[in-house]
Design a protein around this motif. Structure first.
Motif, short mmCIF file in Angstrom:
data_model
loop_
_atom_site.label_atom_id
_atom_site.label_comp_id
_atom_site.label_asym_id
_atom_site.label_seq_id
_atom_site.Cartn_x
_atom_site.Cartn_y
_atom_site.Cartn_z
N SER A 152 30.72 -5.63 -2.93
CA SER A 152 29.75 -6.60 -4.58
C SER A 152 28.28 -5.41 -4.56
O SER A 152 28.19 -5.31 -5.86
N LYS A 199 23.83 -11.07 -11.07
CA LYS A 199 25.13 -11.54 -11.18
C LYS A 199 25.28 -11.10 -12.82
O LYS A 199 25.09 -10.00 -13.86
N LEU A 204 33.50 -15.24 -11.54
CA LEU A 204 34.18 -14.70 -10.16
C LEU A 204 35.70 -15.09 -10.70
O LEU A 204 36.12 -16.21 -10.82
N TYR A 208 39.04 -13.96 -6.03
CA TYR A 208 38.81 -13.53 -4.32
C TYR A 208 37.67 -14.91 -4.13
O TYR A 208 36.67 -14.71 -3.05
N GLU A 209 37.65 -16.24 -4.35
CA GLU A 209 37.39 -17.47 -3.87
C GLU A 209 37.55 -16.94 -2.43
O GLU A 209 38.80 -17.09 -1.57
N ALA A 214 33.03 -12.40 -2.54
CA ALA A 214 32.29 -13.59 -2.61
C ALA A 214 31.28 -14.36 -1.14
O ALA A 214 30.34 -14.21 -2.73
N ASP A 218 27.36 -14.38 -3.23
CA ASP A 218 26.10 -15.87 -3.52
C ASP A 218 25.72 -15.44 -2.65
O ASP A 218 23.76 -15.96 -2.69
#
Length: 307
Positions: A152, A199, A204, A208-209, A214, A218
């Motif tokens: 990320s 972010k 998103l 990607y959940e 992810a 977070d």
């Protein structure tokens, strides 16, 4: 921090991002040890108490927006009025989290401006003066994300990797002129930056959940993770290397200093990956030469023709 005994020779420092974090700690430490500091920030009016503190201790505070293509003029102006810069510390940075595929063009450029182009502009402005004086030091702050991939943080890591690359080259090129160049690799430390990773604007994608990416987004955007690094202790180590005292004594020619237990793990991860690559591909790596090519002498980056 160290005692306030005067240094062997007071140095003149320019430190970017002095309003918080490592840059503020380094500004205070250098001033406490009798050095001259030019502290900088984008909007000095936002931190009047810090500006007053620095000025009261004999320092100076100037406006510096390293996203400005002409930000190197700050150094030109200082040199023009007789302020010979001994140490340039590029500390200011920004971070942004999101899947590598999802950053907008503007977001990529914003991160690159602050983390690569800004420091490079200042390096480009400072290096000629230091070279002509045959003295000086440039200190660039990087990150574990610049050394090894971090989920990320693809664009942030890319900006730091770019800074790493130019720093390593400058380190080699400035050796002939007695100018030192140091790369500081930081893990996670207890500064404000840890809790405010921005972010990206794009939502998103549902794909990607539940993924590790992810989870990283977070955690990084909320700051909800354990931070072991003490930035005051780390700043002392950096200062010692710059002035050649304490843990820095005898280490003046080093090109990089890794700091933080998570940084140590990142170094080991990177080393293991390189060793693995050579274990798997080492034989072919050394056997893709032109048949009958003349022998030469390896000279740190290229093979010089014999004779």
């Amino acid at each position: 921090m160290t005692s306030e005994a005067p240094p062997k020779r007071p140095l003149t420092w320019l430190i970017t991002g002095s309003s918080s974090g490592f840059a503020l700690a380094l500004t205070r430490l250098a001033l406490a040890n009798g050095h001259k500091v030019i502290a900088t920030s984008r909007v000095p009016a936002r931190t009047p108490d810090l500006v007053a503190e620095v000025v009261a201790k004999g320092g100076e505070w100037v406006r510096l927006d390293q996203d400005d293509p002409d930000c190197g003029n700050v150094i030109a102006d200082l040199e023009a009025r007789g302020v010979a810069l001994d140490v340039l510390a590029n500390v200011a940075a920004t971070s942004m989290t999101g899947p590598a595929e999802a950053f907008s063009e503007d977001e990529v450029r914003r991160v690159m401006e602050t983390n690569f182009f800004g420091p490079y502009r200042l390096m480009r402005a400072a290096a000629p003066h230091m070279r002509r004086r045959r003295s000086g030091m440039i200190v660039n702050f990087s990150s574990g994300a610049g050394m090894e991939a971090a989920l990320s943080l693809g664009v942030y890591g890319a900006s730091k990797s770019a800074l790493d690359g130019i720093t390593k080259v400058l380190h080699k090129e400035m050796k002939d002129f007695n100018v030192r160049v140091l790369l500081v690799y930081l893990g996670s430390f207890n500064t404000a930056m840890v809790g405010k990773t921005e972010k990206i604007a794009k939502a998103l994608d549902p794909d990607y959940e539940g993924t590790t990416t992810a989870q990283y987004i977070d955690v990084l955007s909320t700051g909800n993770f354990v931070v072991n690094g003490d930035h005051i202790k780390a700043t002392q180590a950096i200062y010692d290397v710059v002035v050649g005292e304490g843990i820095g004594k005898g280490k003046e020619n080093e090109i990089m200093i890794p700091l933080g237990i998570d940084m140590a793990k990142r170094v080991e991860e990177c080393r293991e990956r390189l060793v693995h690559a050579m274990d798997v591909f080492g034989e072919i790596c050394n056997n893709v030469n032109v048949d009958g090519a003349p022998e030469g002498v390896w000279q740190g980056g290229f093979v010089k023709k014999s004779g």
